[in-house]
Design an enzyme around this catalytic site. Structure first.
Site, short mmCIF file in Angstrom:
data_model
loop_
_atom_site.label_atom_id
_atom_site.label_comp_id
_atom_site.label_asym_id
_atom_site.label_seq_id
_atom_site.Cartn_x
_atom_site.Cartn_y
_atom_site.Cartn_z
N HIS A 1 -8.94 9.98 3.90
CA HIS A 1 -8.66 8.91 2.95
C HIS A 1 -8.91 9.46 1.54
O HIS A 1 -9.94 10.09 1.28
CB HIS A 1 -9.55 7.70 3.20
CG HIS A 1 -9.07 6.46 2.52
ND1 HIS A 1 -9.16 6.27 1.17
CD2 HIS A 1 -8.45 5.35 3.01
CE1 HIS A 1 -8.63 5.11 0.84
NE2 HIS A 1 -8.19 4.53 1.95
N GLU B 1 0.84 -1.19 0.00
CA GLU B 1 0.00 0.00 0.00
C GLU B 1 0.88 1.24 0.00
O GLU B 1 2.11 1.16 0.12
CB GLU B 1 -0.95 -0.02 1.21
CG GLU B 1 -1.92 -1.19 1.18
CD GLU B 1 -2.92 -1.19 2.32
OE1 GLU B 1 -2.76 -0.37 3.24
OE2 GLU B 1 -3.85 -1.99 2.29
N ARG C 1 -0.92 9.05 1.96
CA ARG C 1 -2.30 9.48 1.80
C ARG C 1 -2.48 10.99 1.82
O ARG C 1 -3.34 11.53 1.13
CB ARG C 1 -3.17 8.86 2.91
CG ARG C 1 -3.39 7.38 2.73
CD ARG C 1 -4.15 6.80 3.90
NE ARG C 1 -4.45 5.38 3.67
CZ ARG C 1 -5.04 4.60 4.55
NH1 ARG C 1 -5.37 5.07 5.74
NH2 ARG C 1 -5.29 3.33 4.27
N ARG D 1 -0.48 8.81 9.30
CA ARG D 1 -0.41 7.36 9.55
C ARG D 1 -0.06 6.61 8.27
O ARG D 1 -0.68 6.81 7.22
CB ARG D 1 -1.76 6.86 10.08
CG ARG D 1 -1.82 5.35 10.27
CD ARG D 1 -3.15 4.92 10.83
NE ARG D 1 -4.25 5.11 9.90
CZ ARG D 1 -4.60 4.26 8.94
NH1 ARG D 1 -3.89 3.16 8.74
NH2 ARG D 1 -5.64 4.49 8.17
N HIS E 1 -11.07 10.18 7.62
CA HIS E 1 -10.90 8.73 7.75
C HIS E 1 -10.28 8.29 9.06
O HIS E 1 -10.71 7.30 9.65
CB HIS E 1 -10.02 8.24 6.59
CG HIS E 1 -9.77 6.77 6.60
ND1 HIS E 1 -10.79 5.84 6.47
CD2 HIS E 1 -8.61 6.05 6.69
CE1 HIS E 1 -10.27 4.62 6.49
NE2 HIS E 1 -8.96 4.72 6.63
#
Length: 537
Positions: free
Chosen positions: A246, A124, A292, A388, A353
């Site tokens: 997100h 990811e 992100r 994060r 998110h």
């Protein structure tokens, strides 16, 4: 007047997601546990987590690499010792989950006449290796269902569903010596009255506060309850300016809160403008695999520049059977809205998110109040910093729940059950006849937080948001003082408190870093520090 109800237990765990369930199951072998769930037991952010859990399982990967990727994503604000502790304990935490029965996806490697089954690892955004264990694209669901069934079946765990925690009860609140938690007041939503829980230890595992924003990927329960309760009880709160948006939620009028997993981009999906052209390479050399915050800001920029309602996430260039195998939940969900992801690009928008800040804790999940622990998204451990890294969230729940359980086990027999505490007093309040006030304030709060304290901020926007927030707080506290509690009132009271904490943290950070982007301070400062708020009481 209903008869007062008091519960007693060694440990009260507030929250029933991955963090709360893991803690409860670890502690139930040697103690009595009450597990409090605001809604149905399964209804939390864990259930909807799609991507997976980060852990070093590949022999070509290293803990040092996982640590480094986390530090890079955290943009200079992670606590390296905490990051290292988490990465080092990740594999054993995952092995515990596997032993509990969580079935992560496997694949076979054929060498000559031999075949070997091993876990399928995906990659990811922000990760330098494939290290994400997953159960198709519904990892959180597999974790939640497995752990909650074990909690339901455990003789030492009492599950209380449809209970809101109202406030923590502490020695300071009762003018007793010391600074220790004694339990909590809770609202029984079915019986519609307040009950008392007395416990030696209390753990907050209530998740984040993304419901403070108009658009969110989170379920309705993510209303910042634990953060607000801990603040009112006297705990320090840190880094609330870092709310992760997100990059990709499904944009459709009937698709509330549906997340389009990071793993889509990890497996090669492209982000496209409405004309079909890719745009992420214009913003970052990592393209769609950038962290992100970078991806979310790029989408926000393109949507505003083009006046577009959304962008498009496209994985249709991959084989159809590959897509359906790896993303069955997303494929099926999109089909219900007439979108075949094997052929069509998916309309997508950013949404609030994940809350990177929260209640300050040590490596054992212990807060500023003796006997009070905070684990999972509600906590600020130092792991996430200013952003994060993908799939570190469920990992944090598992690692710190186990750490907290070990700490509590060592203290359990040294702490007596608290002496009786006063029951909740409802004698001076009445039933509300103006629920419209709550509905109006609820909408106003979430709208100005989205407009003024969203992906891009300015000083003026933050000042406007704070003025409106303080005004709403006054109205809500007046309402709270005069009327009996309800689910919407309790959540609104907590959300407006969390909104103030987010705004004040954002106003203190005179730079742009990670998830916090202030157009008045676009550069980063040297030697950044966490933003820590200290209650006055």
């Amino acid at each position: 007047m209903k008869q007062a109800v008091e519960h007693q237990s060694d440990i009260l765990v507030i929250g029933s997601g991955a963090a709360g369930l893991t803690l409860a199951l670890h502690l139930a072998e040697k103690s009595k546990v009450i597990l409090l769930s605001k809604g149905p037991l399964s209804e939390g952010s864990t259930l909807y987590a799609q991507g997976g859990i980060a852990s070093v399982f590949d022999e070509d990967d290293t803990i040092e690499s996982h640590v480094n990727d986390t530090l890079i994503a955290g943009a200079g604000l992670c606590d390296k010792s905490v990051v290292t502790y988490t990465a080092e304990n990740a594999k054993s935490a995952m092995e515990w989950l596997i032993n509990c029965g969580v079935a992560f996806d496997k694949e076979e490697t054929v060498t000559g006449d031999d075949s070997t089954a091993h876990y399928h690892l995906t990659r990811e955004g922000g990760h330098s290796h494939r290290r994400i264990l997953h159960a198709a694209d519904a990892t959180g669901k597999a974790v939640q269902i497995t752990l909650q069934q074990q909690a339901i079946d455990h003789p030492n765990i009492q599950v209380l569903e449809r209970y809101n925690a109202i406030d923590l009860i502490t020695t300071r609140k009762l003018a007793r010596p010391g600074n220790r938690v004694l339990g909590a007041y809770v609202w029984n939503r079915d019986e519609e009255h307040v009950e008392t829980i007395r416990a030696k230890f209390v753990a907050i595992a209530t998740g984040g506060s993304s419901k403070v924003y108009q658009y969110t990927s989170n379920p309705d329960i993510a209303s910042g309850d634990g953060i607000a309760m801990a603040w009112r009880a006297g705990c320090r709160i840190a880094n609330m300016e870092f709310n992760q948006f997100h990059p990709t939620c499904l944009f459709h009028p009937n698709a509330r809160n549906f997340l389009l997993s990071e793993a889509l981009r990890g497996e090669g999906a492209y982000l496209r403008r409405p004309d079909g052209s890719r745009f992420m390479p214009d913003f970052d050399e990592r393209g769609e695999l950038a962290p992100r915050d970078i991806v979310a800001r790029a989408i926000d920029y393109e949507m505003k520049r083009l006046g577009s309602d959304c962008v498009y996430l496209d994985i249709s260039h991959k084989p159809a059977d590959f897509i359906i195998k790896h993303f069955p939940t997303i494929h099926q969900r999109c089909l219900t809205f007439g979108i075949d992801i094997t052929k069509d690009p998916i309309p997508a928008v950013p949404a609030a998110h994940y809350t990177c800040g929260g209640v300050m804790t040590d490596l054992h999940g212990q807060t500023d109040i003796n006997g009070l622990y905070a684990i999972g998204e509600v906590a600020y451990t130092g792991l996430h910093g200013a952003n994060r890294l993908a799939s570190n969230s469920l990992l944090e729940c598992l690692v710190f729940a186990r750490a907290a359980s070990q700490d509590i086990e060592g203290l359990l027999h040294k702490i007596p059950m608290p002496s009786p505490i006063p029951m909740w007093d409802e004698s001076q309040v009445t039933n509300s006849d103006e629920e419209v006030v709550i509905a109006h304030n609820w909408h106003e709060l979430r709208l100005f937080m989205w407009d003024y304290v969203g992906i891009v901020r300015t000083d003026k926007r933050l000042e406007r948001a704070l003025r409106r927030c303080l005004m709403l707080q006054q109205e809500i506290e007046e309402y709270y003082s005069n009327f009996r509690v309800s689910n919407n009132l309790l959540e609104l009271r907590n959300l407006v408190q969390v909104a103030e904490l987010i705004i004040r943290c954002a106003m203190e950070r005179k730079e742009s870093r990670g998830l916090h982007y202030n157009a008045d301070y676009p550069d980063q400062i040297d030697n950044p520090k966490p933003t820590i708020l200290q209650p006055s009481r």
